[in-house]
Design a protein around this motif. Structure first.
Motif, PDB file in Angstrom:
ATOM      1  N   ALA A  21       0.833  -1.205   0.000  1.00  0.00           N
ATOM      2  CA  ALA A  21       0.000   0.000   0.000  1.00  0.00           C
ATOM      3  C   ALA A  21       0.865   1.250   0.000  1.00  0.00           C
ATOM      4  O   ALA A  21       0.577   2.216  -0.715  1.00  0.00           O
ATOM      5  N   TYR A  22       1.939   1.243   0.775  1.00  0.00           N
ATOM      6  CA  TYR A  22       2.859   2.383   0.790  1.00  0.00           C
ATOM      7  C   TYR A  22       3.546   2.554  -0.561  1.00  0.00           C
ATOM      8  O   TYR A  22       3.717   3.664  -1.058  1.00  0.00           O
ATOM      9  N   ILE A  23       3.910   1.459  -1.162  1.00  0.00           N
ATOM     10  CA  ILE A  23       4.540   1.501  -2.489  1.00  0.00           C
ATOM     11  C   ILE A  23       3.557   2.047  -3.517  1.00  0.00           C
ATOM     12  O   ILE A  23       3.897   2.900  -4.337  1.00  0.00           O
ATOM     13  N   ALA A  24       2.322   1.582  -3.459  1.00  0.00           N
ATOM     14  CA  ALA A  24       1.309   2.022  -4.418  1.00  0.00           C
ATOM     15  C   ALA A  24       1.031   3.513  -4.298  1.00  0.00           C
ATOM     16  O   ALA A  24       0.932   4.216  -5.308  1.00  0.00           O
ATOM     17  N   ILE A  25       0.922   4.028  -3.073  1.00  0.00           N
ATOM     18  CA  ILE A  25       0.641   5.456  -2.902  1.00  0.00           C
ATOM     19  C   ILE A  25       1.824   6.292  -3.356  1.00  0.00           C
ATOM     20  O   ILE A  25       1.662   7.356  -3.953  1.00  0.00           O
ATOM     21  N   THR A  26       3.028   5.810  -3.119  1.00  0.00           N
ATOM     22  CA  THR A  26       4.221   6.522  -3.577  1.00  0.00           C
ATOM     23  C   THR A  26       4.261   6.565  -5.099  1.00  0.00           C
ATOM     24  O   THR A  26       4.500   7.617  -5.696  1.00  0.00           O
ATOM     25  N   GLN A  27       4.007   5.448  -5.746  1.00  0.00           N
ATOM     26  CA  GLN A  27       4.008   5.405  -7.209  1.00  0.00           C
ATOM     27  C   GLN A  27       2.925   6.290  -7.795  1.00  0.00           C
ATOM     28  O   GLN A  27       3.115   6.918  -8.833  1.00  0.00           O
ATOM     29  N   LYS A  28       1.790   6.359  -7.141  1.00  0.00           N
ATOM     30  CA  LYS A  28       0.662   7.147  -7.633  1.00  0.00           C
ATOM     31  C   LYS A  28       0.938   8.648  -7.523  1.00  0.00           C
ATOM     32  O   LYS A  28       0.611   9.417  -8.430  1.00  0.00           O
ATOM     33  N   LEU A  29       1.562   9.072  -6.422  1.00  0.00           N
ATOM     34  CA  LEU A  29       1.738  10.497  -6.166  1.00  0.00           C
ATOM     35  C   LEU A  29       3.063  11.076  -6.651  1.00  0.00           C
ATOM     36  O   LEU A  29       3.159  12.280  -6.900  1.00  0.00           O
ATOM     37  N   ARG A  30       4.071  10.255  -6.789  1.00  0.00           N
ATOM     38  CA  ARG A  30       5.415  10.741  -7.124  1.00  0.00           C
ATOM     39  C   ARG A  30       5.472  11.645  -8.356  1.00  0.00           C
ATOM     40  O   ARG A  30       6.180  12.651  -8.329  1.00  0.00           O
ATOM     41  N   PRO A  31       4.760  11.358  -9.421  1.00  0.00           N
ATOM     42  CA  PRO A  31       4.862  12.227 -10.605  1.00  0.00           C
ATOM     43  C   PRO A  31       4.362  13.660 -10.401  1.00  0.00           C
ATOM     44  O   PRO A  31       4.716  14.544 -11.166  1.00  0.00           O
ATOM     45  N   VAL A  32       3.555  13.914  -9.377  1.00  0.00           N
ATOM     46  CA  VAL A  32       2.929  15.235  -9.263  1.00  0.00           C
ATOM     47  C   VAL A  32       3.285  16.023  -8.005  1.00  0.00           C
ATOM     48  O   VAL A  32       3.090  17.229  -7.963  1.00  0.00           O
ATOM     49  N   VAL A  33       3.792  15.379  -6.957  1.00  0.00           N
ATOM     50  CA  VAL A  33       4.025  16.075  -5.693  1.00  0.00           C
ATOM     51  C   VAL A  33       5.420  16.667  -5.586  1.00  0.00           C
ATOM     52  O   VAL A  33       6.320  16.284  -6.326  1.00  0.00           O
TER      53      VAL A  33
END
Length: 64
Positions: A34-46
């Motif tokens: 879950a932590y990996i998924a949220i990081t992958q999801k948000l990394r391009p924009v934050v």
């Protein structure tokens, strides 16, 4: 599995150029996936992603 499905529904654009702190405290164990998924999801924009309590966060990603 439900948590991963909820992460996929997140619109990352609402976090554009923001600093994000992901808290994982509580009585319910959260899988590493879950932590990996949220990081992958948000990394391009934050601007940055940090984990933990606001007073002692651990930086995971910072945009250059």
């Amino acid at each position: 599995m439900v948590l991963l499905e909820q992460i996929q529904k997140i619109d990352p654009s609402i976090f554009s150029d923001q600093r994000v702190v992901v808290k994982g405290c509580g009585d319910i164990a959260i899988a590493e996936s879950a932590y990996i998924a949220i990081t992958q999801k948000l990394r391009p924009v934050v601007k940055s992603i940090m984990y933990g309590e606001p007073c002692s966060t651990v930086p995971v990603y910072k945009k250059k």
